[in-house]
Scaffold this motif. Structure first.
Motif, PDB file in Angstrom:
ATOM      1  N   ALA A  99       0.847  -1.209   0.000  1.00  0.00           N
ATOM      2  CA  ALA A  99       0.000   0.000   0.000  1.00  0.00           C
ATOM      3  C   ALA A  99       0.878   1.253   0.000  1.00  0.00           C
ATOM      4  O   ALA A  99       0.596   2.235  -0.662  1.00  0.00           O
ATOM      5  CB  ALA A  99      -0.907  -0.008   1.219  1.00  0.00           C
ATOM      6  N   GLY A 100       1.957   1.209   0.771  1.00  0.00           N
ATOM      7  CA  GLY A 100       2.864   2.357   0.837  1.00  0.00           C
ATOM      8  C   GLY A 100       2.511   3.293   1.980  1.00  0.00           C
ATOM      9  O   GLY A 100       1.462   3.139   2.635  1.00  0.00           O
ATOM     10  N   ILE A 101       3.393   4.289   2.214  1.00  0.00           N
ATOM     11  CA  ILE A 101       3.092   5.267   3.251  1.00  0.00           C
ATOM     12  C   ILE A 101       2.551   6.526   2.594  1.00  0.00           C
ATOM     13  O   ILE A 101       3.034   6.950   1.531  1.00  0.00           O
ATOM     14  CB  ILE A 101       4.327   5.633   4.113  1.00  0.00           C
ATOM     15  N   SER A 102       1.587   7.134   3.262  1.00  0.00           N
ATOM     16  CA  SER A 102       0.997   8.346   2.710  1.00  0.00           C
ATOM     17  C   SER A 102       2.031   9.464   2.763  1.00  0.00           C
ATOM     18  O   SER A 102       2.608   9.747   3.812  1.00  0.00           O
ATOM     19  CB  SER A 102      -0.229   8.751   3.529  1.00  0.00           C
ATOM     20  N   MET A 103       2.247  10.114   1.643  1.00  0.00           N
ATOM     21  CA  MET A 103       3.254  11.170   1.586  1.00  0.00           C
ATOM     22  C   MET A 103       2.625  12.548   1.759  1.00  0.00           C
ATOM     23  O   MET A 103       3.309  13.562   1.657  1.00  0.00           O
ATOM     24  CB  MET A 103       4.035  11.089   0.263  1.00  0.00           C
ATOM     25  N   TYR A 104       1.357  12.567   2.057  1.00  0.00           N
ATOM     26  CA  TYR A 104       0.655  13.844   2.172  1.00  0.00           C
ATOM     27  C   TYR A 104       1.308  14.758   3.204  1.00  0.00           C
ATOM     28  O   TYR A 104       1.403  15.954   3.046  1.00  0.00           O
ATOM     29  CB  TYR A 104      -0.815  13.583   2.536  1.00  0.00           C
ATOM     30  N   ARG A 105       1.802  14.125   4.294  1.00  0.00           N
ATOM     31  CA  ARG A 105       2.312  14.956   5.396  1.00  0.00           C
ATOM     32  C   ARG A 105       3.780  15.341   5.229  1.00  0.00           C
ATOM     33  O   ARG A 105       4.349  16.009   6.068  1.00  0.00           O
ATOM     34  CB  ARG A 105       2.124  14.226   6.709  1.00  0.00           C
ATOM     35  N   TYR A 106       4.407  14.889   4.154  1.00  0.00           N
ATOM     36  CA  TYR A 106       5.836  15.200   3.988  1.00  0.00           C
ATOM     37  C   TYR A 106       6.048  16.445   3.130  1.00  0.00           C
ATOM     38  O   TYR A 106       5.175  16.851   2.377  1.00  0.00           O
ATOM     39  CB  TYR A 106       6.581  13.969   3.440  1.00  0.00           C
ATOM     40  N   PRO A 107       7.234  17.052   3.267  1.00  0.00           N
ATOM     41  CA  PRO A 107       7.454  18.381   2.668  1.00  0.00           C
ATOM     42  C   PRO A 107       7.357  18.409   1.146  1.00  0.00           C
ATOM     43  O   PRO A 107       7.682  17.429   0.484  1.00  0.00           O
ATOM     44  CB  PRO A 107       8.882  18.722   3.088  1.00  0.00           C
ATOM     45  N   VAL A 108       6.928  19.548   0.645  1.00  0.00           N
ATOM     46  CA  VAL A 108       6.757  19.674  -0.803  1.00  0.00           C
ATOM     47  C   VAL A 108       7.498  20.875  -1.375  1.00  0.00           C
ATOM     48  O   VAL A 108       7.575  21.037  -2.583  1.00  0.00           O
ATOM     49  CB  VAL A 108       5.267  19.799  -1.190  1.00  0.00           C
ATOM     50  N   ALA A 109       8.049  21.738  -0.514  1.00  0.00           N
ATOM     51  CA  ALA A 109       8.717  22.938  -1.040  1.00  0.00           C
ATOM     52  C   ALA A 109      10.008  22.542  -1.761  1.00  0.00           C
ATOM     53  O   ALA A 109      10.564  21.476  -1.503  1.00  0.00           O
ATOM     54  CB  ALA A 109       9.030  23.890   0.104  1.00  0.00           C
ATOM     55  N   ASP A 110      10.497  23.431  -2.624  1.00  0.00           N
ATOM     56  CA  ASP A 110      11.755  23.202  -3.347  1.00  0.00           C
ATOM     57  C   ASP A 110      12.851  22.793  -2.379  1.00  0.00           C
ATOM     58  O   ASP A 110      13.147  23.539  -1.438  1.00  0.00           O
ATOM     59  CB  ASP A 110      12.251  24.513  -3.969  1.00  0.00           C
ATOM     60  N   GLY A 111      13.441  21.631  -2.605  1.00  0.00           N
ATOM     61  CA  GLY A 111      14.618  21.263  -1.834  1.00  0.00           C
ATOM     62  C   GLY A 111      14.341  20.712  -0.453  1.00  0.00           C
ATOM     63  O   GLY A 111      15.275  20.442   0.287  1.00  0.00           O
ATOM     64  N   ASP A 112      13.082  20.517  -0.080  1.00  0.00           N
ATOM     65  CA  ASP A 112      12.815  19.908   1.225  1.00  0.00           C
ATOM     66  C   ASP A 112      12.956  18.399   1.126  1.00  0.00           C
ATOM     67  O   ASP A 112      12.730  17.805   0.067  1.00  0.00           O
ATOM     68  CB  ASP A 112      11.389  20.239   1.680  1.00  0.00           C
ATOM     69  N   SER A 113      13.292  17.780   2.229  1.00  0.00           N
ATOM     70  CA  SER A 113      13.453  16.333   2.188  1.00  0.00           C
ATOM     71  C   SER A 113      13.160  15.733   3.545  1.00  0.00           C
ATOM     72  O   SER A 113      13.076  16.449   4.547  1.00  0.00           O
ATOM     73  CB  SER A 113      14.877  15.979   1.776  1.00  0.00           C
ATOM     74  N   ALA A 114      13.018  14.425   3.567  1.00  0.00           N
ATOM     75  CA  ALA A 114      12.793  13.731   4.836  1.00  0.00           C
ATOM     76  C   ALA A 114      13.533  12.415   4.796  1.00  0.00           C
ATOM     77  O   ALA A 114      13.567  11.744   3.749  1.00  0.00           O
ATOM     78  CB  ALA A 114      11.304  13.476   5.020  1.00  0.00           C
ATOM     79  N   MET A 115      14.143  12.060   5.919  1.00  0.00           N
ATOM     80  CA  MET A 115      14.786  10.745   6.014  1.00  0.00           C
ATOM     81  C   MET A 115      14.028   9.946   7.066  1.00  0.00           C
ATOM     82  O   MET A 115      13.881  10.397   8.199  1.00  0.00           O
ATOM     83  CB  MET A 115      16.253  10.904   6.400  1.00  0.00           C
ATOM     84  N   LEU A 116      13.540   8.789   6.664  1.00  0.00           N
ATOM     85  CA  LEU A 116      12.717   7.987   7.568  1.00  0.00           C
ATOM     86  C   LEU A 116      13.414   6.666   7.848  1.00  0.00           C
ATOM     87  O   LEU A 116      13.906   6.012   6.918  1.00  0.00           O
ATOM     88  CB  LEU A 116      11.358   7.689   6.916  1.00  0.00           C
ATOM     89  N   CYS A 117      13.417   6.305   9.113  1.00  0.00           N
ATOM     90  CA  CYS A 117      14.041   5.032   9.461  1.00  0.00           C
ATOM     91  C   CYS A 117      12.965   4.081   9.981  1.00  0.00           C
ATOM     92  O   CYS A 117      12.204   4.428  10.887  1.00  0.00           O
ATOM     93  CB  CYS A 117      15.108   5.285  10.528  1.00  0.00           C
ATOM     94  N   PHE A 118      12.907   2.901   9.374  1.00  0.00           N
ATOM     95  CA  PHE A 118      11.954   1.873   9.822  1.00  0.00           C
ATOM     96  C   PHE A 118      12.744   0.747  10.473  1.00  0.00           C
ATOM     97  O   PHE A 118      13.683   0.231   9.865  1.00  0.00           O
ATOM     98  CB  PHE A 118      11.169   1.322   8.626  1.00  0.00           C
ATOM     99  N   GLU A 119      12.342   0.389  11.696  1.00  0.00           N
ATOM    100  CA  GLU A 119      13.052  -0.709  12.357  1.00  0.00           C
ATOM    101  C   GLU A 119      12.105  -1.845  12.667  1.00  0.00           C
ATOM    102  O   GLU A 119      10.985  -1.630  13.147  1.00  0.00           O
ATOM    103  CB  GLU A 119      13.766  -0.196  13.605  1.00  0.00           C
ATOM    104  N   LYS A 120      12.566  -3.041  12.378  1.00  0.00           N
ATOM    105  CA  LYS A 120      11.740  -4.237  12.573  1.00  0.00           C
ATOM    106  C   LYS A 120      11.518  -4.445  14.068  1.00  0.00           C
ATOM    107  O   LYS A 120      12.442  -4.288  14.861  1.00  0.00           O
ATOM    108  CB  LYS A 120      12.500  -5.431  12.006  1.00  0.00           C
ATOM    109  N   ILE A 121      10.296  -4.811  14.428  1.00  0.00           N
ATOM    110  CA  ILE A 121      10.007  -5.005  15.864  1.00  0.00           C
ATOM    111  C   ILE A 121      10.364  -6.438  16.236  1.00  0.00           C
ATOM    112  O   ILE A 121       9.964  -7.376  15.556  1.00  0.00           O
ATOM    113  CB  ILE A 121       8.519  -4.727  16.143  1.00  0.00           C
TER     114      ILE A 121
END
Ligand code: DGJ
Length: 725
Positions: free
Chosen positions: A703-725
């Motif tokens: 399904a994927g993760i919703s990207m609605y809440r992540y930045p959209v301005a020029d040059g913005d970025s996000a680094m997300l870390c997923f760790e297995k439980i």
């Protein structure tokens, strides 16, 4: 056994971890190429050879006159010039009578464990017993006495092979090698797109994809280096193929000088692929008894698109190409003064930067260009490798002692293959420079090139460099190369051997690199050529990291890093955060973390806020190091597919950690879209460390993760870390 010879059928079957390659010896001892692709278990392979390939105007050989066999229409394992094969040749030898007709036939073979080294040349190697096996097929041209040995190394842990060629003169007269490709591959159709990595200084290794067309097409370098313009890499991908689907074949030459990679689609819609030393301005006179070794090419096959092809290259290079103490050792987090100070510095300034580095949590200070001779700008002193005591008062030892006292490692910059006309060494030895008598010596960045074909030049450089390296505690060396070669000639080569210049030059460079890395095994070497002008596996054999590009602007850097990732691993990619303007420090960091990571700035010129932010950036580097450097890369959204945004993901070996980076290159309206991850364990649960939210691997991938809440301005970025439980 990964290589078998089926004696009754006279067929060689080469099985890697994920591909099969088949060669046959026919009744006239021609070597025929039968198959390369997804693994097949069969041993009854004679059908492959049953092709009706007769074509008018394709000459048949006398023993089979009137039959359907012509070397012009059959898939050949080696494409000889000037006899009955009219396609682009992989081998051309001009014999003592002056003609260049070449015709080699099978003589014998042997299968040996492991992988022999190639004298004087960088090459992949066997990392542990059983990880590879080698087939040597000896062929002979009866007329010229050229004995041509084809080498195939088959890797058992990866879908990868290497190929190279050795030519020995068994005759009593010299002959000239005019063309020797490292491999020739005749594919039985033309339903592929050709992918290559083009560019220029500051914009290296950009992805380009085009449909194969009838005729010869390809890429090459004539610059005396593998070059910014074209990387020695091509791939063929099945039409419609993408990151995850389709047959993909990757070809990479382990060589740092003039190369060519060509594909010819012939009138039969067959495709011949060749790759090797560029035959333009190349020739090699081989005296009786002498041997010539071609550089080797790496061939990777993937039946799951470009993504798997790249991951195979990455694992292979991390295990079987990069060498030395630093192969798997964590690389020090560094600051380099180049973008911060240029050549305008003194010892106080450098110690100031080093003190900031220590306080910030960095581990090494690297002094770049400008520390030697009278080097205040780029018009002088290359070749005068003694310290400039006006700038570094107290000499280099005193500077190093001060940096070490802070608890940091120390690195130094060299450009050994260059010579400034305004230098003591040039005034003393004007013939040490690459030149052609009675012609202007063209300049690049005001400098000429040292004649690396000469043993006396190499000895001088070794002595100059080792006197600094042996008498000081130096941990890292940045080896630069800032122009291309022109007026290619050496004062010492006789006229008939001037055509050997380019190849002898790079052999000379390799020899000096080998001497330095052997004499100073603790040294971490980083290659560089005005950024990524020699970003090739030849250089990776000597230095486990290469400065990827002089372009440190995160928004254009990503395109370069995506292109580079087609075949080169993150562990090799030199990437730094700089003060360059277009994005904030978070994005600069997120992009530079896809590489060796470090900083390249003058802390005195950035804001207090930026300095504070940098302090917080470093912990993630340590936390994610193994996953990024040695994990599997997934190009989730590539810049060549989407001009507005891109995303990439690293997953570690046991799939317990995934680092996902998303970058908005240009502003787009917020949209409802989902980013699907790859390579996770579908049955496991993963926690997004930033928010604590838990998702199943299945959800994240399907399904994927919703990207609605992540930045959209020029040059913005996000680094997300997923760790297995
Ligand atoms: C070109 C390199 O790419 C830069 O990083 C820097 O080392 C300069 N040369 C120094 O001249």
């Amino acid at each position: 056994m990964s290589i078998v010879y089926l004696e009754d059928k006279k067929i060689f079957k080469l099985d890697t971890a994920g591909s099969t390659y088949v060669i046959a010896v026919d009744d006239d001892n021609f070597l025929l190429h039968l198959y390369y692709g997804a693994p097949i278990p069969d041993v009854n392979l004679t059908d492959f050879a049953n092709r009706c390939r007769y074509a008018s105007f394709s000459a048949t050989i006398p023993s089979r006159d009137g039959t359907d066999f012509s070397p012009d229409t059959w898939p050949m394992e080696i494409g000889c010039n000037g006899c009955a094969d009219m396609r682009i040749a992989s081998l051309q030898i001009r014999n003592a009578d002056g003609n260049a007709a070449t015709d080699v036939r099978y003589v014998s073979h042997r299968i040996i464990p492991g992988k022999p080294a190639l004298p004087g040349l960088p090459a992949l190697y066997s990392e542990c017993e059983g990880d590879c096996e080698t087939l040597e097929i000896k062929t002979l041209d009866k007329t010229t006495g050229a004995e041509v040995t084809l080498l195939y190394t088959v890797f058992t842990r990866e879908a990868a092979m290497t190929r190279s060629v050795i030519i020995r003169n068994t005759s009593e007269k010299p002959f000239e090698i005019e063309r020797v490709m490292s491999f020739c591959l005749d594919m039985n159709n033309a339903d592929y797109d050709l992918i290559s990595l083009y560019g220029r200084h500051n914009q290296e290794r950009l992805f380009e994809r085009r449909a194969l067309a009838h005729g010869v097409q390809g890429i090459s370098s004539r610059r005396g280096s593998s070059s910014h313009s074209q990387n020695p890499f091509i791939a063929l991908i099945q039409k419609g193929g993408n990151e995850d689907w389709g047959d993909a074949y990757g070809f990479n030459l382990v060589y740092s000088s003039n190369f060519t990679a060509q594909c010819e689609v012939d009138f039969n819609r067959s495709t011949r692929v060749i790759m090797g030393i560029n035959p333009d301005d190349f020739g090699w006179t081989l005296a009786p008894g002498e041997s010539f070794y071609s550089p080797e090419a790496v061939l990777v096959y993937s039946n799951a698109g470009l993504g798997e092809m790249s991951r195979t290259f990455h694992r292979l290079y991390n295990h079987n190409l990069v060498r030395g103490e630093w192969k798997h050792k964590k690389r020090p987090l560094l600051v380099n003064n180049w973008e911060g100070t240029g050549m305008t510095f003194d010892d106080e300034k450098l110690v100031q930067i080093a003190a900031w580095a220590k306080e910030t949590g960095l581990e090494m200070f690297v002094m770049d260009d400008g520390w030697f001779g009278r080097r205040d700008d780029d018009t002088s002193s290359l070749g005068d490798w003694y310290v400039n005591e006006t700038k570094l008062r107290g000499g280099i030892s005193s500077l190093i002692a001060r940096v070490k006292a802070l608890g940091l490692k120390f690195g130094i910059w060299y450009e050994p293959e260059m010579i400034s006309p305004d230098s003591d060494v040039y005034r003393a030895h004007p013939d040490w420079c690459v030149h052609v008598p009675n012609r202007d010596r063209s300049l690049g960045r005001h400098q000429c090139v040292m004649d690396m074909t000469r043993a006396d030049v190499r000895d001088y450089l070794f002595e100059q460099m080792s006197s600094v390296l042996a008498n000081n505690e130096i941990d890292y060396l940045k080896w630069d190369f800032n122009r291309n070669i022109t007026e290619a000639g050496s004062a010492l080569l006789p006229p008939e051997r001037q055509k050997e210049f380019y190849h002898r030059f790079i052999l000379g460079t390799y020899e000096l690199m080998d001497r330095i890395t052997t004499a100073f095994p603790h040294l971490l070497m980083e290659n560089c050529s005005g950024g990524g002008g020699r970003y090739d596996p030849g250089m990776m054999y000597f230095s486990p990291q290469i400065w990827c590009s002089d372009n440190t602007d995160a928004l254009s850097r990503v395109d370069i890093q995506f292109g580079s990732s087609l075949c080169y691993p993150a562990s090799v990619q030199g990437a730094h955060v700089s003060a360059s303007a277009r994005s904030g420090y978070e994005t600069k960091r997120n992009v530079a973390m896809w590489g060796t990571f470090g900083y390249e700035l003058d802390p005195a010129k950035i804001s207090e806020e930026a300095r504070e932010e940098i302090k917080t950036q470093i912990a993630d580097f340590h936390r994610y190091y193994d996953t990024i450097h040695y994990g599997d890369l997934y190009r989730l959204i590539s810049p060549w597919d989407d001009p507005y945004k891109c995303a990439w993901e690293f997953v570690n070996e046991d799939r317990s950690q995934a680092i996902v980076t998303y970058l908005s290159k240009f502003y787009t309206e917020r949209q409802n879209w989902f980013l699907r991850l790859k390579g996770l364990d579908a049955g496991a649960e993963y926690r997004l460390t930033k928010t604590g939210e838990v998702y199943s691997g299945a959800l994240l991938m399907r399904a994927g993760i919703s990207m609605y809440r992540y930045p959209v301005a020029d040059g913005d970025s996000a680094m997300l870390c997923f760790e297995k439980i």
